[in-house]
Motif scaffolding. Structure first.
Motif, PDB file in Angstrom:
ATOM      1  N   LYS A 153      29.011   8.905 -11.189  1.00 47.58           N
ATOM      2  CA  LYS A 153      29.868   8.304 -12.222  1.00 47.58           C
ATOM      3  C   LYS A 153      29.078   8.067 -13.517  1.00 47.58           C
ATOM      4  N   ILE A 154      27.824   7.638 -13.366  1.00 50.00           N
ATOM      5  CA  ILE A 154      26.974   7.432 -14.549  1.00 50.00           C
ATOM      6  C   ILE A 154      26.765   8.769 -15.270  1.00 50.00           C
ATOM      7  N   ASP A 155      26.538   9.825 -14.487  1.00 52.11           N
ATOM      8  CA  ASP A 155      26.317  11.148 -15.096  1.00 52.11           C
ATOM      9  C   ASP A 155      27.546  11.608 -15.870  1.00 52.11           C
ATOM     10  N   LEU A 156      28.720  11.395 -15.286  1.00 51.87           N
ATOM     11  CA  LEU A 156      29.966  11.785 -15.964  1.00 51.87           C
ATOM     12  C   LEU A 156      30.127  11.007 -17.267  1.00 51.87           C
ATOM     13  N   LEU A 157      29.837   9.708 -17.192  1.00 54.85           N
ATOM     14  CA  LEU A 157      29.976   8.853 -18.370  1.00 54.85           C
ATOM     15  C   LEU A 157      29.032   9.329 -19.474  1.00 54.85           C
ATOM     16  N   ARG A 158      27.775   9.608 -19.099  1.00 54.06           N
ATOM     17  CA  ARG A 158      26.798  10.008 -20.121  1.00 54.06           C
ATOM     18  C   ARG A 158      27.094  11.398 -20.672  1.00 54.06           C
ATOM     19  N   ALA A 159      27.657  12.268 -19.816  1.00 60.41           N
ATOM     20  CA  ALA A 159      28.007  13.605 -20.293  1.00 60.41           C
ATOM     21  C   ALA A 159      29.112  13.493 -21.346  1.00 60.41           C
ATOM     22  N   SER A 160      29.961  12.513 -21.177  1.00 60.46           N
ATOM     23  CA  SER A 160      31.090  12.355 -22.074  1.00 60.46           C
ATOM     24  C   SER A 160      30.722  11.568 -23.345  1.00 60.46           C
TER      25      SER A 160
END
Ligand code: 5AD
Ligand code: SF4
Length: 440
Positions: free
Chosen positions: A289-296
């Motif tokens: 979830k952190i990775d998705l947030l940072r990618a966005s």
């Protein structure tokens, strides 16, 4: 005749906001705020029981008030908050000089108590109000706000998660969401009264709406509140990693006034400990979830809560937590030693950790994070960043203070009429807990 009140608040933002409601009720009843406990006719201790340390602070303050009451027998002492809810009538038995005990769901009962006292100063002290109230979320209480730029808004009460270390579901009761209409009107009226930033409060904001009759979730609520133009910033605490969704990531990205900061409590890096805490996610799931947030949203800031020394935490488990901090690179953390809370599941677990090991782990983890936070702050030097100016700095009255969308504090020299404005500052120097800048 009672006419001056003083509130001593222990604990979290939730409690600070509850104290604003308590102050709202006093003000509505014609009371004035005393400038300290010495000049007050009524003192309210708004207590916190999340950890032992918060409890101890309350008991030592209560001990101090025993003398104050001896010197002034007309002084009224009320105990509010989570310890009130937890200890109930036993507080009267142990401390007979307490006049009133009321829990977080019964703040509105203060109104009647105040009126009774005004009519008859000698009436029975042991009036109490300690049932959690299934309809508390339908009430709109008066609020005497602490600031003029930022305001807290409760969107839900209670918690249904039952993390095994946590006392909140027992003190604050079942989860109940306020109606989106009530929340909308509260925020609209804040906007009309000059407030620029709101922080939506709930134990698990991601489950907003589940307990309501409306067909609305937290993300829908954000879109709705975003329409209130004069509110320039929207924050929210606290998110639960299990319920934190891609839909919410899209909302943070799409809605310019929703701040680029997420507080997402991890609690521990070891899957065994997470399971034993009943958190409902693994480290991998959290990290995804952190990775998705940072990618966005690449410049988003992320903070967390960590508990060290949970029962059964081995050196390897603790190392997993350190590794997770290294991997995630948080902007900041709040770390706590596990503390036994009455009635919670974790008390029954085997292998409680001794106090020395807990202290040692806490020291290590804070030291470990210090460098990461400092480096992150340092990387902002030379950058031009927008801040919302909150007013004069508490630590240095010569300076003004504000916050970035990522929730970092920036101090700078500037005029007090900048309060409430969004301005650009150039970051000149980064410290551990704040930045120093120059208004541009
Ligand atoms: N011991 C230590 N820390 C606790 N927290 C909650 N309960 C306990 C406890 N029994 C911490 C969690 C939570 C934060 C508000 O307080 O990290 O996220
Ligand atoms: Fe806040 Fe939790 Fe303390 Fe209650 S126990 S006051 S919810 S921190």
């Amino acid at each position: 005749m009672l006419n001056k009140f003083h509130i001593h608040t222990f604990g979290c933002q939730m409690n600070v906001h509850d104290s604003e409601k308590i102050a709202g009720i006093f003000s509505q009843s014609g009371f004035q705020e005393a400038d300290g406990s010495n000049n007050a006719d009524v003192i309210v201790l708004n207590t916190c029981s999340i950890r032992e340390k918060a409890e101890q602070k309350f008991y030592s303050e209560l001990g101090r008030l025993k003398k104050a009451k001896k010197n002034n027998p007309d002084l009224k002492i009320a105990v509010a908050g989570c310890i009130a809810q937890q200890e109930k009538e036993t507080l009267f038995k142990r401390f007979p000089y307490i006049d009133f005990v009321f829990g977080p769901d019964n703040i509105d009962n203060l109104q009647r108590w105040v009126t009774d006292r005004e009519q008859d100063n000698n009436c029975d002290p042991q009036t109490t109000a300690l049932k959690t109230n299934p309809y508390y979320h339908t009430k709109t209480l008066p609020v005497k706000r602490g600031g003029q730029v930022r305001a807290w808004v409760s969107i839900m009460y209670g918690c249904d998660n039952f993390c095994t270390y946590c006392v909140v579901p027992y003190t604050r009761g079942r989860e109940r969401s306020r109606s989106s209409k009530d929340i909308f009107f509260e925020v609209k009226s804040l906007a009309e009264n000059g407030f620029k930033e709101i922080t939506l409060l709930g134990q698990n904001v991601n489950s907003y709406g589940i307990t309501s009759h409306e067909n609305i979730d937290f993300t829908d609520l954000l879109y709705k509140l975003h329409e209130i133009e004069l509110i320039q910033r929207i924050r929210f605490v606290t998110s639960h990693p299990r319920d934190f969704s891609e839909k919410l990531i899209r909302a943070i990205k799409d809605l310019p006034n929703v701040c680029d900061h997420l507080h997402l409590p991890l609690q521990a890096g070891s899957d065994d400990i997470l399971k034993s805490m009943n958190r409902g996610y693994t480290f991998e799931e959290y990290k995804r979830k952190i990775d998705l947030l940072r990618a966005s949203i690449p410049h988003v800031s992320i903070t967390t809560d960590i508990i060290v020394g949970f029962p059964g935490e081995t050196e390897e488990d603790f190392q997993c937590t350190l590794n997770s901090l290294a991997e995630i690179q948080y902007d900041g953390i709040f770390a706590f030693k596990y503390s036994k809370r009455p009635g919670t599941g974790a008390i029954e677990l085997p292998d409680h950790i001794d106090e020395r090991t807990k202290s040692e782990r806490l020291r290590k983890i804070l030291k470990f994070q210090e460098d990461i936070t400092y480096r992150k702050n340092k990387s902002l030097e030379g950058h031009l960043i927008e801040i919302l100016v909150e007013g004069t700095s508490e630590n240095d009255t010569e300076k003004m203070t504000g916050r970035t969308t990522t929730n970092k504090i920036v101090n700078f020299y500037g005029d007090s009429n900048l309060t409430g404005k969004l301005i650009k500052v150039k970051i000149l120097d980064a410290k551990q807990h704040s930045l120093y800048g120059e208004a541009v």
